[in-house]
Design an enzyme around this catalytic site. Structure first.
Site, short mmCIF file in Angstrom:
data_model
loop_
_atom_site.label_atom_id
_atom_site.label_comp_id
_atom_site.label_asym_id
_atom_site.label_seq_id
_atom_site.Cartn_x
_atom_site.Cartn_y
_atom_site.Cartn_z
N TRP A 1 1.01 -1.43 0.16
CA TRP A 1 0.18 0.37 -0.05
C TRP A 1 0.72 1.33 -0.13
O TRP A 1 0.45 2.07 -0.36
CB TRP A 1 -1.09 -0.12 1.03
CG TRP A 1 -1.51 -1.24 1.47
CD1 TRP A 1 -1.42 -3.04 2.33
CD2 TRP A 1 -2.32 -2.13 0.39
NE1 TRP A 1 -2.15 -3.49 1.84
CE2 TRP A 1 -2.87 -3.48 0.55
CE3 TRP A 1 -2.72 -1.47 -1.05
CZ2 TRP A 1 -3.67 -3.38 -0.39
CZ3 TRP A 1 -3.80 -2.01 -2.23
CH2 TRP A 1 -3.86 -3.23 -1.44
N ASP A 2 2.03 1.46 0.47
CA ASP A 2 2.93 2.13 0.20
C ASP A 2 3.71 2.43 -0.64
O ASP A 2 3.43 4.06 -1.40
CB ASP A 2 4.18 2.17 1.54
CG ASP A 2 4.19 2.05 2.83
OD1 ASP A 2 2.78 2.89 3.46
OD2 ASP A 2 4.90 2.33 3.95
N VAL A 3 3.33 1.09 -1.43
CA VAL A 3 4.44 1.33 -2.81
C VAL A 3 3.40 1.60 -3.39
O VAL A 3 3.55 2.98 -4.62
CB VAL A 3 4.72 0.34 -3.30
CG1 VAL A 3 4.90 -0.08 -4.93
CG2 VAL A 3 5.99 0.03 -2.99
N GLY B 1 2.99 5.46 -3.15
CA GLY B 1 3.72 7.06 -3.65
C GLY B 1 3.38 6.59 -5.05
O GLY B 1 3.79 7.62 -5.56
#
Length: 385
Positions: free
Chosen positions: A157-159, A162
């Site tokens: 989810w961070d990727v 981003g």
């Protein structure tokens, strides 16, 4: 800077994965990205993995191609310098609380067409991180082979966030060029998860069927795919989605006739993805001895020659040491001299434009190395105004 985003300037005030990845994504395409950190670095400056000397490999990997400014953001002077830099650049992305000096309306007083993107944990402003968001997503309950949920170690989810941030910044920049107006954009990490779960059909599936998927190990839902243990103790992933891929799998293994017997025996249509999924356990049983009698390399070569989709499971060390795609033979990679780390290979943006790759990878800056230069150039710009 070269690349399709040359001339775009963005300030990044952030930590951890999503926002730094967004900034680096823009920098890899030619934007001038100025990362502002507090004195001594932000909370992620010493994050693992680290070298024996304690230098963060993580921080240097997520900040390549940026400029680094180090300011005392607790002081009025530091906040003023940061405000000046943001006003000069005209765009800022952050995952820090946007209040006080970092409030959008306050910053907009310095530059009316300011673009600002804020990453939140949840849309109500409450905190969340990748691993807590993933725990709620449902995916952890499908991953693995037993009743215990398994959180994916990839910060998915961070990727994804981003890349959403980079897309949002570019959308706002395009809008500003058309209208002359800036805007504030917000993105919640949990909304990134929810949008993805919805876009992949999981939410509608539950709404329509009332059922939730269970864990299926390495099987591919709704098609045929499975991992197999080879005779040398390795594992190989095999996928056959289309009918031609299914046919080639049978031909490569010499098991076409035996596989064809499964359909009438189980009363399923093996010419469909759903039929192959329903019969997956019987298919696995037929194929398993073939893999067990060969090494992973032997099986991989045979399948590859037959154009069967396959991939050997490997750890990070094997990826770096043995996979030719992870080397300077792949145009994606460039060997760079990274301060604090030494000589490493680093990826550029994987995008290629009209046959021309994105600019080659460049090192991450040393913390604060550009502070005087950036502040000086902002001061000169203000003097000219």
């Amino acid at each position: 800077m070269s690349g399709p985003l040359a001339g775009m300037r963005v300030v990044e005030i952030s930590a951890f994965v999503a926002a730094p990845l967004a900034g680096m994504t823009l920098a890899q395409l030619g934007a001038e990205v100025i990362r502002i950190d507090p004195i001594g670095g932000n909370i992620d400056y010493h994050r693992w993995p680290v070298t024996p000397e304690g230098d963060s490999i993580y921080w240097r990997s997520l900040n390549r191609g940026k400029r680094s400014v180090e300011l005392d953001l607790r002081s009025a002077e530091g906040q003023q310098s940061a405000t000046d830099i943001i006003a000069s650049a005209g765009a800022v992305l952050t995952n820090l609380p946007a209040h006080g000096w970092l409030d959008y309306d306050r910053l907009r007083q310095r530059r009316e067409d300011l673009i600002m993107l804020r990453l939140l944990g949840n849309s109500d402003g409450s905190p969340a991180v990748d691993y807590t968001v993933n725990a709620a997503s449902g995916f952890a309950s499908v991953t693995g082979t037993d009743d215990a949920p398994v959180n994916n170690v990839v910060p998915t989810w961070d990727v994804t966030a981003g890349l959403y941030i980079a897309t949002g910044m570019l959308s706002a920049e395009l809008s500003r060029r058309e209208t002359g107006r800036g805007q504030e954009i917000t993105l919640a990490l949990s909304d990134v998860m929810l949008a993805t779960v919805g876009n992949l059909g999981y939410i509608a599936e539950v709404s329509l069927t009332g059922a939730s998927r269970g864990s299926i190990g390495n099987a591919v839902y709704g098609a045929y795919g499975q991992s197999f243990r080879t005779g040398d103790g390795r594992s190989l992933m095999v996928v056959a989605i289309s009918n031609s891929q299914w046919r080639r799998l049978g031909e490569a293994t010499g098991l076409s006739d035996k596989l064809a017997m499964i359909g009438p025996m189980l009363d399923v249509d093996l010419s469909t993805e759903g039929g192959r999924y329903e019969a997956r356990e019987a298919i696995d049983a037929v194929l398993r001895p073939w893999f067990a009698s060969r090494t992973a390399d032997e099986a991989a070569v045979t399948l590859q020659e037959a154009d069967v989709l396959q991939g050997k499971f490997q750890n990070f060390a094997e990826l770096v040491a043995k996979d030719p795609r992870c080397s300077v033979a792949n145009p994606l990679f460039t060997e760079i001299d990274q301060p604090g780390l030494g000589a490493i290979i680093a990826p550029r943006s994987p995008l290629t434009f009209g046959g021309t790759p994105a600019p080659s990878a460049s090192p991450a800056p040393e913390l604060g190395v550009d502070t005087d230069d950036v502040i000086g150039s902002v001061g000169e710009s203000q003097s000219r105004e």
